[in-house]
Design a protein around this motif. Structure first.
Motif, PDB file in Angstrom:
ATOM      1  N   GLY A  61     -24.936   0.801  30.503  1.00  0.00           N
ATOM      2  CA  GLY A  61     -26.891   1.418  29.647  1.00  0.00           C
ATOM      3  C   GLY A  61     -26.764   2.639  30.010  1.00  0.00           C
ATOM      4  O   GLY A  61     -28.129   2.233  29.702  1.00  0.00           O
ATOM      5  N   ASP A  66     -29.647  -8.057  24.529  1.00  0.00           N
ATOM      6  CA  ASP A  66     -29.368  -7.280  25.049  1.00  0.00           C
ATOM      7  C   ASP A  66     -27.822  -7.318  25.548  1.00  0.00           C
ATOM      8  O   ASP A  66     -27.865  -8.275  26.602  1.00  0.00           O
ATOM      9  CB  ASP A  66     -30.220  -6.234  25.839  1.00  0.00           C
ATOM     10  CG  ASP A  66     -29.467  -4.905  25.488  1.00  0.00           C
ATOM     11  OD1 ASP A  66     -28.468  -4.398  24.946  1.00  0.00           O
ATOM     12  OD2 ASP A  66     -30.111  -3.967  26.260  1.00  0.00           O
ATOM     13  N   GLU A  67     -26.642  -5.925  26.003  1.00  0.00           N
ATOM     14  CA  GLU A  67     -25.650  -6.477  26.116  1.00  0.00           C
ATOM     15  C   GLU A  67     -24.331  -8.137  26.064  1.00  0.00           C
ATOM     16  O   GLU A  67     -24.530  -8.145  26.982  1.00  0.00           O
ATOM     17  CB  GLU A  67     -25.867  -6.257  27.697  1.00  0.00           C
ATOM     18  CG  GLU A  67     -26.547  -5.132  27.778  1.00  0.00           C
ATOM     19  CD  GLU A  67     -25.420  -4.616  28.141  1.00  0.00           C
ATOM     20  OE1 GLU A  67     -24.433  -3.704  27.785  1.00  0.00           O
ATOM     21  OE2 GLU A  67     -25.960  -2.825  28.367  1.00  0.00           O
ATOM     22  N   THR A  69     -30.165  -0.405  22.945  1.00  0.00           N
ATOM     23  CA  THR A  69     -31.528  -0.393  23.651  1.00  0.00           C
ATOM     24  C   THR A  69     -32.358  -0.091  22.815  1.00  0.00           C
ATOM     25  O   THR A  69     -33.435  -1.398  23.421  1.00  0.00           O
ATOM     26  CB  THR A  69     -30.675  -0.631  24.779  1.00  0.00           C
ATOM     27  OG1 THR A  69     -30.176  -0.454  25.469  1.00  0.00           O
ATOM     28  CG2 THR A  69     -32.134  -0.664  26.236  1.00  0.00           C
TER      29      THR A  69
HETATM   30 MG    MG Z   1     -28.349  -0.360  26.063  1.00  0.00          MG
END
Ligand code: MG
Ligand code: ATP
Length: 676
Positions: free
Chosen positions: A560, A227-228, A36
């Motif tokens: 996260g 992201d993810e 991240t």
């Molecule tokens: Mg992350």
């Protein structure tokens, strides 16, 4: 935290991803390796390379994550007002915004409303009545089941008829009626401008596939960063490909061992397929973990599910020192709750703030006893996941009123508001919908009068007042004023309905305040629906540094995030892994990934708890407690890497069931030693 520029403190592997050019980039990396952070730095570096902020789109899993990344990237770069111009959000929120500009192309009315699961169930319920399918046959599936089947079909692409045959055999006798209902459901939503969560993604994908509109939409951004990515579903994959054909300007970040949304139709295989599908892709692997010390990673590495061989990611840390993870065995769930609170307070006394600690659980209900214990001992806490703020009835009432300002055809919103009036039940509400939610006539005051005349005598005054307040709110211009009008509408209804009306109105005051800060009221409530805050305190943005409280969170909602100290409770088979997932190998694998996510949230200390006895356990007979097997994820390899602490009371002689089974409190050993 970051020092100054976007490159500050990054290691070589991270830096290579940050400064990578415009070709497709996939960052395949383990937990806590800075995925991240790298993505955020890459956004800042793109801006410093001269890419205008409004040409960058950042897709994340929660609104909170998007907000945080956007504001950090803006601080790291030198472009002025980048924070205002960067587009960031969840797939669903961005879909909603895009759809709002193209309703005509989609054949939708100009204003659309977003339906959550409960709203979708209401629509299905209304249709069941319209089709005369309620009451007559008790075996006809309930609206909630129908919504389940419908959504499964949409998410998996398996035709509903086939799905019913394989998975819902008992619905088979009604299959033709159900198909008819589904067709009606699709038509009705379109008619009224109602979109459920799946529809948002499907509509965005359709727009992108259109030869005229598609390139316009995709052309708004030069860079798309996700992201993810391990948690995307098939529709989201199509959207990503359509946004950046060939992967030019695409950056994707993910960890297939952390895929935890399979139950919603996501498939972590998409992450690796992407690598195969993009011919010129650059793959960056990150294995150095910046979050945890090596002793914790030793455990995470043996637990890590998924790829073997060359694809396997093994985490390592420069922090060699640290306490290994602890597995605490205790007598039962009440003992577990007491021991956790003892431990939290002990750490607190030694200088750890409460907010540096979190208790994670597989299912939201697992913290019931803990919440009682925390409250009794005066430890403040907030809970993430589980019942969301939006699920509170009065919040849904408010959202319904706001939706009617822009979309008077929103029959679910009407249905909800009408039933708040004394004397108007479901049947009467359905009959009034004809005048109020007419798709042809929007906000017609004559029709309002007609509805009032058709209402039962005892509700007429209140209904007339509600309708005129709504019309008045609609005529206002400022967002805060419009939102306040909705609150005014609800005030008498909620006061009459709830004993705790003043707390509820307080929540709504806060909502009005938050709405006032937003540029667009319809978008504000759509966001609320798509990504509901965990509590009202969440609305005001992150809590101030002075507030100190313990975080309780489901593992899903902890994705996260990180804390210095993490406690994971109920590590027994049937709780974690969850009973409900044990039916299939895929179910168990997903539980294993959830366990991996839980372990990798801890930076310094990790405590796992496993009661010997659990109430209402799968193997329990009647109400009695039964022995609960240790979680299967704590196999020999894992147990070799944890310190086992036995806090079970000594067995009283010949009575193996123990005193606790008869309701006596068992004295626990003095804990002071243990946490010294
Ligand atoms: Mg992350
Ligand atoms: P997750 O898999 O849980 O989403 P992640 O891979 O996204 O984790 P981050 O959350 O970005 O990892 O980073 C984990 C922690 O490591 C954060 O506290 C972050 O600030 C820190 N970190 C990341 N990179 C570095 C670095 N180069 N130097 C120092 N700290 C770093």
């Amino acid at each position: 935290m970051f020092d100054t520029g976007w490159d500050a403190g990054l290691d070589d592997a991270q830096l290579s991803a940050v400064v990578h050019g415009d070709g497709p980039l996939v960052i395949l990396a383990g937990a806590g390796t800075g995925k991240t952070r790298t993505l955020t730095a890459r956004v800042a570096s793109l801006l410093d390379r001269g890419v205008p902020a409004e040409r960058v789109l950042l897709l994340t899993f929660t609104r909170r994550a998007a907000d945080e990344m956007v504001s950090r990237a803006a601080r790291l770069c030198t472009q002025p007002d980048a924070g205002q111009r960067l587009a960031g959000g969840t797939f669903h929120a961005v879909a909603h915004a895009v759809i709002g500009r193209h309703t005509e192309a989609l054949g939708l009315p100009p204003a659309v409303s977003v339906l959550d699961r409960a709203d979708a169930t209401d629509v299905m319920d209304l249709l069941r009545h319209d089709h005369g399918l309620d009451g007559t046959d008790r075996r006809f599936p309930r609206a909630a089941t129908l919504v389940d089947i419908y959504s499964r079909a949409v998410n998996t692409g398996v035709p509903a008829r086939a799905l019913i045959k394989t998975d819902f055999g008992w619905v088979q006798p009604h299959v033709d009626a159900v198909m008819e209902l589904f067709r009606a459901y699709v038509a009705r939503k379109r008619d009224r401008g109602l979109l459920d969560f799946d529809d948002l993604l499907l509509a965005w994908r359709s727009l992108l596939a259109d030869p005229v509109v598609g390139p316009q939409i995709a052309g708004r951004w030069d860079h798309v960063l996700v992201d993810e990515y391990q948690d995307v579903n098939a529709t989201q994959v199509d959207i990503v490909h359509a946004l950046r054909p060939g992967g030019h300007g695409l950056t994707v970040v993910g960890d297939d061992a952390q895929a935890i949304y399979g139950f919603r139709g996501s498939d972590h295989a998409h992450l690796r397929s992407l690598v195969q599908e993009l011919p010129e892709v650059t793959v960056v692997r990150l294995e150095r973990n910046f979050r945890s010390h090596q002793r914790l990673l030793d455990l995470a590495n043996v637990v890590r599910p998924g790829a073997e061989g060359e694809h396997r990611i093994t985490l390592h840390s420069d922090r060699r020192e640290g306490r290994p993870a602890r597995l605490v065995r205790c007598h039962d769930a009440p003992a577990e709750a007491r021991i956790i609170v003892d431990s939290v307070l002990e750490a607190h006394q030694k200088g750890r703030r409460l907010r540096e600690q979190a208790v994670l659980m597989r299912a939201a209900a697992h913290s019931d006893l803990l919440e009682v214990e925390l409250t009794a001992r005066g430890v403040p806490f907030v809970k993430y996941g589980g019942l969301k703020f939006l699920e509170a009835a009065h919040v849904k009432d408010f959202v319904a009123a706001v939706r009617l300002l822009d979309n008077p055809r929103d029959e679910v919103a009407w249905y909800r508001l009408l039933r708040l009036h004394d004397g108007i039940g479901p049947a009467r509400a359905r009959s009034l919908l004809g005048s109020l939610a007419d798709p042809e006539l929007s906000a017609d005051l004559d029709r309002h009068a007609e509805a009032v005349a058709a209402a039962p005598a005892m509700s007429r005054v209140a209904l007339a007042a509600s309708l005129s307040t709504l019309a008045d709110a609609r005529s206002r211009n400022r967002i805060g004023e419009r939102a306040r009008g909705c609150l005014e509408l609800l005030r008498p209804l909620l006061t009459a309905r709830y004993r705790d009306w003043s707390a509820r109105l307080g929540d709504l005051e806060r909502l009005v305040g938050a709405a006032d800060q937003s540029p667009d009221l319809a978008a504000f409530v759509a966001e609320l629906t798509l990504d509901p805050p965990a509590s009202t305190s969440d609305l005001a943005g992150p809590p101030s540094q002075d507030d100190d409280y313990l975080v309780l969170s489901t593992v899903h909602s902890a994705k996260g995030l990180e804390w210095p100290v993490v406690h994971v409770l109920h590590l027994v088979d049937g709780s974690f892994p969850s009973d409900m997932a044990l039916g299939t190998p895929e179910g168990v694998e997903e539980e294993a990934r959830l366990f991996y996510v839980a372990l990798t949230r801890a930076a310094d200390e990790l405590n796992l708890y496993a009661p010997l006895r659990m109430p209402h356990h799968r193997h329990a007979r009647d109400d009695r407690h039964s022995m609960a097997p240790l979680s299967r994820f704590l196999d020999d390899a894992a147990l070799d890497r944890v310190e086992v602490v036995d806090l079970t009371p000594p067995r009283p002689g010949a009575d193996p069931a123990g005193a606790a089974a008869r309701g006596t409190r068992v004295a626990l050993p003095d804990l002071a030693d243990l946490w010294a």
